[in-house]
Design an enzyme around this catalytic site. Sequence first.
Site, PDB file in Angstrom:
ATOM      1  N   GLY A  68       3.981   2.117   1.287  1.00  0.00           N
ATOM      2  CA  GLY A  68       4.907   2.096   2.412  1.00  0.00           C
ATOM      3  C   GLY A  68       5.531   3.455   2.699  1.00  0.00           C
ATOM      4  O   GLY A  68       6.378   3.570   3.559  1.00  0.00           O
ATOM      5  N   CYS A  69       5.121   4.469   1.943  1.00  0.00           N
ATOM      6  CA  CYS A  69       5.619   5.827   2.174  1.00  0.00           C
ATOM      7  C   CYS A  69       4.517   6.629   2.854  1.00  0.00           C
ATOM      8  O   CYS A  69       3.360   6.551   2.451  1.00  0.00           O
ATOM      9  CB  CYS A  69       5.999   6.499   0.855  1.00  0.00           C
ATOM     10  N   ALA A  70       4.874   7.389   3.865  1.00  0.00           N
ATOM     11  CA  ALA A  70       3.892   8.229   4.555  1.00  0.00           C
ATOM     12  C   ALA A  70       3.403   9.347   3.627  1.00  0.00           C
ATOM     13  O   ALA A  70       2.228   9.668   3.592  1.00  0.00           O
ATOM     14  CB  ALA A  70       4.488   8.819   5.821  1.00  0.00           C
ATOM     15  N   SER A  71       4.326   9.912   2.846  1.00  0.00           N
ATOM     16  CA  SER A  71       3.971  10.912   1.839  1.00  0.00           C
ATOM     17  C   SER A  71       3.582  10.169   0.567  1.00  0.00           C
ATOM     18  O   SER A  71       3.862   8.982   0.424  1.00  0.00           O
ATOM     19  CB  SER A  71       5.170  11.799   1.525  1.00  0.00           C
TER      20      SER A  71
END
Length: 140
Positions: free
Chosen positions: A47-50
């Site tokens: 759920g984190c772009a990074s």
Amino acid sequence: MASLDQIIDDFAFLDDWEDRYRYVIELGKALPELAEEKRTSENKVMGCASQVWLVTHTSGDPENPIMSFEGDSDAHIVRGLVAIVLATYSGKPASEIAALDAFEIFSKIGLVENLSSQRSNGLRSMVRRIREEANVRAAA
């Protein structure tokens, strides 16, 4: 690593959001490096772009263990957000972590509304994962 109280005080001192972003990046630079062998898919926060990794450690009472965390990211600002999340939750009993909504704290310092939606979602994913692990451990 800075304590949550120190971070809140520092945010209050910094008026400008550019200064606050620089401070978040500095917090990330001060975060200890996560060992390469801990950068696994199991430790990766979805759920984190990074890329973000969180490692959980427990000690003490098995029914309500003290939880501490290690974390890292491949992005400077997100690494700073990881540092803030760790300062918020690390070193507390599982039952306290499960009950603690970090977003109340983050809103108080104006963090959430000054993040992009992607970073805000990533922050939510980190907090959700920590609180879910705490719920499991507090119920064990």
